[in-house]
Design a protein around this motif. Structure first.
Motif, PDB file in Angstrom:
ATOM      1  N   ARG A 219       0.692  -1.186  -0.234  1.00  0.00           N
ATOM      2  CA  ARG A 219       0.149  -0.061   0.061  1.00  0.00           C
ATOM      3  C   ARG A 219       0.916   1.198   0.377  1.00  0.00           C
ATOM      4  O   ARG A 219       0.837   2.266   0.082  1.00  0.00           O
ATOM      5  CB  ARG A 219      -0.920  -0.062   0.877  1.00  0.00           C
ATOM      6  N   GLU A 220       2.123   1.397   0.551  1.00  0.00           N
ATOM      7  CA  GLU A 220       2.940   2.222   0.840  1.00  0.00           C
ATOM      8  C   GLU A 220       3.855   3.183  -1.682  1.00  0.00           C
ATOM      9  O   GLU A 220       3.910   3.516  -0.899  1.00  0.00           O
ATOM     10  CB  GLU A 220       4.237   2.023   1.090  1.00  0.00           C
TER      11      GLU A 220
ATOM     12  N   SER B  89       1.287   2.828  -3.516  1.00  0.00           N
ATOM     13  CA  SER B  89       0.086   2.644  -3.992  1.00  0.00           C
ATOM     14  C   SER B  89       0.376   5.226  -4.427  1.00  0.00           C
ATOM     15  O   SER B  89       0.398   5.820  -3.819  1.00  0.00           O
ATOM     16  CB  SER B  89      -0.966   3.401  -3.149  1.00  0.00           C
ATOM     17  N   THR B  90       0.320   5.290  -6.068  1.00  0.00           N
ATOM     18  CA  THR B  90       0.209   6.613  -5.668  1.00  0.00           C
ATOM     19  C   THR B  90      -1.165   6.989  -5.679  1.00  0.00           C
ATOM     20  O   THR B  90      -1.304   8.420  -6.368  1.00  0.00           O
ATOM     21  CB  THR B  90       0.841   6.646  -7.296  1.00  0.00           C
ATOM     22  N   ASN B  91      -2.510   6.594  -5.709  1.00  0.00           N
ATOM     23  CA  ASN B  91      -3.721   7.113  -5.215  1.00  0.00           C
ATOM     24  C   ASN B  91      -3.573   7.703  -4.103  1.00  0.00           C
ATOM     25  O   ASN B  91      -3.117   7.729  -2.835  1.00  0.00           O
ATOM     26  CB  ASN B  91      -4.800   6.211  -4.962  1.00  0.00           C
ATOM     27  N   LYS B  92      -4.395   9.241  -4.061  1.00  0.00           N
ATOM     28  CA  LYS B  92      -3.695   9.733  -2.580  1.00  0.00           C
ATOM     29  C   LYS B  92      -5.037   9.351  -1.704  1.00  0.00           C
ATOM     30  O   LYS B  92      -4.621   9.919  -0.452  1.00  0.00           O
ATOM     31  CB  LYS B  92      -4.950  11.295  -2.571  1.00  0.00           C
ATOM     32  N   HIS B  93      -5.535   8.597  -1.446  1.00  0.00           N
ATOM     33  CA  HIS B  93      -6.143   8.059  -0.276  1.00  0.00           C
ATOM     34  C   HIS B  93      -5.256   6.122  -0.412  1.00  0.00           C
ATOM     35  O   HIS B  93      -6.534   5.643   0.410  1.00  0.00           O
ATOM     36  CB  HIS B  93      -7.183   7.405  -0.927  1.00  0.00           C
ATOM     37  N   ARG B  94      -4.436   6.111  -0.758  1.00  0.00           N
ATOM     38  CA  ARG B  94      -3.593   4.942  -1.165  1.00  0.00           C
ATOM     39  C   ARG B  94      -4.609   3.320  -1.320  1.00  0.00           C
ATOM     40  O   ARG B  94      -3.984   2.907  -0.659  1.00  0.00           O
ATOM     41  CB  ARG B  94      -3.321   4.986  -0.073  1.00  0.00           C
TER      42      ARG B  94
ATOM     43  N   PRO C  35       0.407  -0.231  -7.515  1.00  0.00           N
ATOM     44  CA  PRO C  35       1.270  -0.400  -6.344  1.00  0.00           C
ATOM     45  C   PRO C  35       2.489  -1.290  -6.723  1.00  0.00           C
ATOM     46  O   PRO C  35       2.975  -1.687  -5.972  1.00  0.00           O
ATOM     47  CB  PRO C  35       0.095  -0.671  -5.229  1.00  0.00           C
TER      48      PRO C  35
END
Length: 246
Positions: free
Chosen positions: A39-40, A42-47, A66
């Motif tokens: 999960r670290e 992830s480039t999504n703002k909410h991870r 990810p």
């Protein structure tokens, strides 16, 4: 060997890697474990690491970004080309021969999924192996990864007390292991076979081989279907089939 595990629940591995043979393997520098929460990456703002499947359907699917980024970073840091292993019910059935194959590698990366599965591009373009530990479905890939890692690690040089310890394990010879006994020789009237107390190593080895064949025939006859047997093995097996052995 270096083993990296990508998981959304890294704490699941702390107890397993800190006990028994896996702990000893690290202390002997035979293996180095690293568990990473992908999960670290992830480039999504909410991870977020999952999304709804295209075309609809129940559940969520792990997104490729990810996992690709995590594997690419780990690979860039590796001197050897790693085997990238996806744990999934659709994979190759795990076996002792597969464990022996993986034990020859220098770097393994395990991907542990959750939810309804992975984006198919992870299978097609990222992984080198897909492994299943059986025909059933688990909540995630973590337990499967633990099984594979344990089976592989115990085969590494210097991990077990005696190098030959794993050679007679069930499946290592293609057969199930023979019965084992220890002291006392007579426990509540249940006695150890006389041959094991005889000191005659040839007779003991013959007994063990026969018992291994017998146990395999009775419990897992499928293992004998394509098994190359010596003439002596074939003779013993025929005696077993004819119920001539005791």
């Amino acid at each position: 060997m270096k083993i990296d595990v990508l998981s959304l629940f890294p704490d699941m591995f702390s107890g397993v890697f800190g006990q028994s043979i896996l702990k000893k393997a690290q202390e002997k520098s035979a293996v180095k474990f690293q568990v990473i929460d992908f999960r670290e990456y992830s480039t999504n703002k909410h991870r977020n690491v999952d999304d709804y499947p295209y075309g609809g359907g129940a559940g969520m699917v792990l997104t490729p970004q990810p996992l690709f980024d995590a594997v690419e970073q780990l690979t860039s840091q590796s001197e050897a080309k790693p085997r990238i292993i996806l744990l999934c019910p659709q994979g190759e059935r795990f076996s002792q021969s597969k464990a022996e194959e993986l034990a020859e590698e220098e770097h393994l990366i395990f991907l542990c999924g959750h939810y309804e599965g992975y984006d198919e591009r992870v299978r097609e373009y990222l992984v080198t192996d897909e492994i299943s530990i059986g025909d059933y479905v688990l909540t995630g890939g973590e337990l499967g990864a633990m099984v594979v890692i344990d089976a592989v690690t115990r085969l590494l040089p210097g991990v077990l007390g005696k190098e030959e310890s794993h050679l007679q394990d069930s499946f290592s010879t293609g057969l199930l292991e023979h019965p084992q006994y220890t002291r006392p020789a007579d426990f509540r009237g249940m006695k150890v076979p006389d041959v094991l107390l005889s000191g005659n190593h040839k007779n003991i080895e013959d007994w063990r081989r026969k018992e291994s064949l017998k146990r395999t025939y009775n419990r897992r006859p499928d293992l004998l279907e394509n098994k190359a047997l010596s003439k002596e093995d074939e003779k013993w097996l025929q005696e077993i089939k004819d119920n001539k052995t005791t």
